[in-house]
Scaffold this active site. Sequence first.
Site, short mmCIF file in Angstrom:
data_model
loop_
_atom_site.label_atom_id
_atom_site.label_comp_id
_atom_site.label_asym_id
_atom_site.label_seq_id
_atom_site.Cartn_x
_atom_site.Cartn_y
_atom_site.Cartn_z
CG ASP A 186 -1.84 1.04 1.39
OD1 ASP A 186 -2.61 1.36 0.37
OD2 ASP A 186 -1.84 2.03 1.96
CD GLU A 270 -5.26 0.63 -3.97
OE1 GLU A 270 -6.44 0.73 -3.41
OE2 GLU A 270 -4.38 1.20 -3.02
CB CYS A 323 -12.69 -5.57 8.72
SG CYS A 323 -12.10 -6.34 10.40
CB CYS A 326 -14.91 -9.84 10.29
SG CYS A 326 -15.33 -7.97 10.23
CB CYS A 342 -13.73 -4.20 12.87
SG CYS A 342 -15.03 -4.89 11.92
CB CYS A 345 -14.65 -9.24 14.35
SG CYS A 345 -13.40 -8.05 13.32
CG ASP A 352 -1.08 3.72 6.13
OD1 ASP A 352 -2.27 3.93 5.26
OD2 ASP A 352 -0.45 4.59 6.51
#
Length: 367
Positions: A186, A270, A323, A326, A342, A345, A352
Amino acid sequence: MVKRAYKYRFYPTPEQVEQLNRTFGCVRKVYNLALEARTRAWAVDRQRSTYVQSSAWLTEWKRTEELAFLNEVSSVPLQQTLRHLQAGFAAFWGKRSRYPRFKAKRKSRASAEYTRSAFRWRHGQLTLAKMDAPLGIVWSRPLPEGAEPSTVTVSRDAAGRWFVSLLVDDPTVKALPPLFTAVGVDVGITSLLTLSTGEKITNPRHERADRRKLAKAQRDLSRKGKDTKNRAKARLAVARIHARIADRRRDHLHKLSTRLVRENQTVVIEDLSVRNMLRNHSLARAISDAAWTHLRSMVEYKAAWYGRQVIAVDRWHPSTKTCSACGRINTAMTLGVRVWTCPGCDAVHDRDVNAARNILAAGLAER
């Protein structure tokens, strides 16, 4: 066998400087003439011109009194610039780039390309056509043993430095032993790269380090009179600072891309549209300094060299808000949130690192 370019700095004699500058001017002139002629042929007759036709035009131009100076330089760089123009039109027709643009004397890259018939390579010395003495090359690293250049490109940057690039078959580039590791990457501004392993690589911000020197040099340049010797000196001072920034940035990106390729079998990145991101004027300077596009191109061609794989994840994939534990998407998260929990969960995520892990998962799923 992989073709690889080795770039060296060289110091030309005054006679070589004169000959090379004349060659750069002729290359630029032929390129602009051919582009104008091909554009006119399409606008008037709706005909697509080819390299063969532009080569015939070059022969006619050389016979005219106005363009007779084209005969004073080697014909090979002039033919090569026509091939480059043909490649530009092919990319335009294939919708891979914009329409070719004219070369300006002060803005375009000063370079000339010589093929095997236009230079002599003997005992490690390079002599170009129309020259009597070999180039004074500083051999900062050796060429592969027994390698002979097939193409030579001579260039001069804005800082007045001269470079020669030798394209050779490199037998030392071989596929690395396969690994079973994959990493998601990333990109960012504070951290140049965040890996799915949790490692963050700090952004050196090379442009910011020299920003005050650059600003002072640009102020000095703005005060100089137009077309004066003092203005030329000030412009050279600005160009040298830019060159120093670019050299440090390129060196860092080379080391970083080599490390990623050597340590991982698969690199997942990406697919960002950097051109669109540069429209954000608040971040454009920092994004340009980070040079994400250059880093990606380095990773891709080195992966091809060494038998690695690069996977690009769709830019619309919600890697930051998803997330990684999950799979729930947190739509309420804003740009200023760096650590979040999150709601599904209760997993605590670094923004990042979580994005890098999601990029890796998406890339492996596509593979």
